[in-house]
Scaffold this active site. Structure first.
Site, PDB file in Angstrom:
ATOM      1  N   SER A  83      19.517  56.153   5.275  1.00  0.00           N
ATOM      2  CA  SER A  83      18.791  53.647   6.026  1.00  0.00           C
ATOM      3  C   SER A  83      19.573  52.935   5.063  1.00  0.00           C
ATOM      4  O   SER A  83      20.001  53.261   3.994  1.00  0.00           O
ATOM      5  CB  SER A  83      17.121  53.801   5.962  1.00  0.00           C
ATOM      6  N   LYS A  84      19.796  51.844   5.439  1.00  0.00           N
ATOM      7  CA  LYS A  84      19.906  50.850   4.944  1.00  0.00           C
ATOM      8  C   LYS A  84      19.143  50.627   3.686  1.00  0.00           C
ATOM      9  O   LYS A  84      18.485  51.238   3.307  1.00  0.00           O
ATOM     10  CB  LYS A  84      19.905  49.081   6.032  1.00  0.00           C
ATOM     11  N   ARG A  85      19.483  50.041   2.776  1.00  0.00           N
ATOM     12  CA  ARG A  85      18.916  49.438   1.302  1.00  0.00           C
ATOM     13  C   ARG A  85      19.359  50.802   0.210  1.00  0.00           C
ATOM     14  O   ARG A  85      18.922  50.598  -0.494  1.00  0.00           O
ATOM     15  CB  ARG A  85      17.542  49.404   1.507  1.00  0.00           C
ATOM     16  N   GLN A  86      19.911  51.660   0.770  1.00  0.00           N
ATOM     17  CA  GLN A  86      20.070  52.437   0.059  1.00  0.00           C
ATOM     18  C   GLN A  86      21.756  53.341  -0.062  1.00  0.00           C
ATOM     19  O   GLN A  86      21.861  54.229  -0.493  1.00  0.00           O
ATOM     20  CB  GLN A  86      19.233  54.012  -0.293  1.00  0.00           C
ATOM     21  N   VAL A 104      25.149  52.446   6.125  1.00  0.00           N
ATOM     22  CA  VAL A 104      24.990  53.400   7.176  1.00  0.00           C
ATOM     23  C   VAL A 104      25.695  53.514   8.360  1.00  0.00           C
ATOM     24  O   VAL A 104      25.505  54.599   9.274  1.00  0.00           O
ATOM     25  CB  VAL A 104      23.798  53.873   7.654  1.00  0.00           C
TER      26      VAL A 104
END
Length: 490
Positions: free
Chosen positions: A255-258, A261
């Site tokens: 996911s995004k955040r990490q 994507v």
RNA sequence: GGCGCUAUCGUCUAGUGGCCUAGGACGUCGCCCUCUCAAGGCGAAAACACGGGUUCGACUCCCGUUAGCGCUACCA
């Protein structure tokens, strides 16, 4: 399907940019089609009007094209089973809903979203798994007709049979079984007249003669609904293959955040399509031997669903970087040259090129490419890792100054400048010989001159062979930089 | 919570009962090469989640436990 022709589809919903997980799904579908001589179809699943993003379809197609995954049938390209955009197929779904209603395997539900939510809350309180309570199944035919006549909004739900095992075979996971009691009376047609994924998906896969449904593992749990639908219609089941998920470094779903994507993000960062495709192919699949570097064409020959793994794979950027390096290295000079020129024209603003005016001819760039090839992972690295080929050093690495520069260095370099000045159309070996003479007359080792010279011309302590750098920069520029360094380094 | 899927080095993975003192790759570390940095070569550390079976023999088969993930919408 009556014929044994392989037909697979990638069916994204146009809610934004193409996710790398989506690209992986698309890739495996594409590879399977190519390997088996089948067709790869693109279908747009845009039945949720609330999530539609303007331009998403165009972006999806553009990105797929960039990656080299050309589809045989789909929007714009067309095909015999169109339209390939679900929002243009509402009549088809309505017709099929009628069939289900007729067969009494689906029913209208007039429950309001509010009541549904209330019901779910209560079920949760009682620690039951949320499931429609079938209140509207008890409605008499008259009640239904009256409600329709009065214009009451309704949805159509599938009527899941009670207590029967629903089985299907997954190419990757083997036999999978669910008890029907766990399957909810899924909404098939929404009150806005659009179908849900479950209905549209089954109807379209059948009508488009899809032979293999290859999709992400997140769909495994809803496959029983689809299997039931095929049974309701009396249609033959396609083959299923649920792909393992792509994971964040902490093993949660990618996911995004990490990190990034969107495929666009990687493209923008300078990743080669060859590297990205190679990398995601290896996430969940391997050839069974020890090869790691693959072109798309090679993957088309090697791929098989039987060699796809069951467990999720962490998207490990380090390996992607290495693959980018490998693929960049394998590109012919001319291709790298084109990419470098493209990069340079787009980064003119942020750089002040002071070598050879602001224009670098192909010959010059080619020599830079030759010198830096083994040292770059991205095209941008040609500039970022060796800025000195594009502008004179603005500063000198203090650590290197400390280590390689002493009181006598300026004197020694002056001798070197004298030697260099006398050279006429020097080649690499001429510079080298001149440096040796200068070192000898200063009574120092070659290293006492090589390292300061590297610092003077590049401002740093690393890079290609020093004489390669000097040859590329040319005699005038080299001398100019030596004098500049003598002035500036104290 | 329920249901389902999954489980080999930090990561991607090979392994389909004996070939495993578990192989490769990325990353990490060391050595060599060397004007530096890379590249390259050589080498090192690093894994079968746990517990029961089955078997002459389990990383491989079965069961359970644990853990992770997914699904549990008028989203896909």
């Amino acid at each position: 399907m009556s014929s044994d022709t392989v037909r697979v589809r990638f069916a994204p919903s146009p809610t934004g940019f193409l996710h790398v997980g989506g690209l992986r799904t698309a890739l495996f579908n594409f590879l399977f089609a190519r390997k088996t001589g089948g067709k790869f179809i693109l279908r747009i699943e845009d039945t949720d009007r609330t999530r539609y993003v303007e331009g998403a379809v165009e972006n999806l197609i553009k990105t797929l094209h960039w990656a080299g995954l050309e589809y045989d049938e789909g929007p714009i390209a067309g095909g015999d089973y169109g339209p390939y955009v679900q929002s243009e197929r509402t009549d088809i779904y309505k017709k099929h809903i009628e069939i289900l209603l007729e067969k009494r395997v689906a029913y209208r539900c007039f429950c309001t979203p509010e009541r549904l939510e209330q019901m779910r809350k209560e079920q949760e309180k009682k620690r039951l798994s949320p499931k429609y309570d079938r209140r509207c199944l008890l409605l008499s035919e008259k009640e239904v007709q009256d409600s329709i006549a009065s214009g009451k909004p309704f949805v159509v739900r599938m009527k899941v049979p009670e207590h029967v095992p629903v089985r299907f075979s997954d190419i990757i996971r083997g036999e999978v079984e669910f008890m029907s009691d766990r399957v909810d009376d899924q909404v098939l047609l929404k009150s806005d007249g659009y179908p849900t994924y479950h209905l549209a998906n089954v109807v379209d896969d059948h009508l488009m003669k899809i032979s293999h449904v290859i999709r992400g593992e997140e769909w495994l749990s809803s496959t029983p609904k689809h299997v039931l639908l095929y049974e309701f219609f009396g249609w033959e089941l396609p083959k299923f293959a649920h792909l393992p998920l792509l994971l964040n470094p902490d093993r949660s779903k990618l996911s995004k955040r990490q990190g990034d994507v969107a495929v666009e993000d990687y493209r923008a960062k300078g990743y080669l399509k060859e590297a990205l495709v190679n990398f995601i192919a290896l996430l969940g699949w391997n050839p069974g031997d020890e090869r790691e570097i693959f072109t798309l064409e090679e993957l088309e020959k090697e791929f098989s669903l039987e060699r796809v793994n069951k467990s999720g794979a962490v998207f490990n950027i380090e390996k992607l970087n290495w693959l980018n390096f490998q693929h960049l290295r394998r590109k012919p000079d001319t291709e790298v040259l084109a990419m470098l020129k493209e990069y340079l024209t787009h980064s003119q603003n942020s750089l002040q090129f002071t070598v050879h005016s602001s224009q670098f001819d192909d010959q010059y760039l080619l020599s830079v490419i030759g010198a830096m090839r083994e040292r770059v992972t991205f095209v941008k690295d040609f500039v970022e890792k060796s800025p000195y080929f594009f502008q004179a050093p603005k500063a000198y690495d203090p650590a290197v100054v400390k280590k390689r520069w002493n009181q006598q260095t300026p004197e020694h370099l002056k001798v070197l400048v004298d030697e260099f000045s006398q050279l006429v159309s020097p080649q690499k070996k001429d510079y080298e010989a001149a440096l040796h003479r200068a070192a000898e007359s200063s009574k120092i080792g070659n290293g006492g001159l090589i390292h300061p010279l590297r610092l003077a011309v590049s401002g740093m302590g690393e890079g290609p062979g020093l004489f390669d750098i000097v040859l590329i920069l040319g005699k005038e520029e080299t001398i100019r930089r030596i004098n500049l360094a003598i002035e500036r380094i104290k």
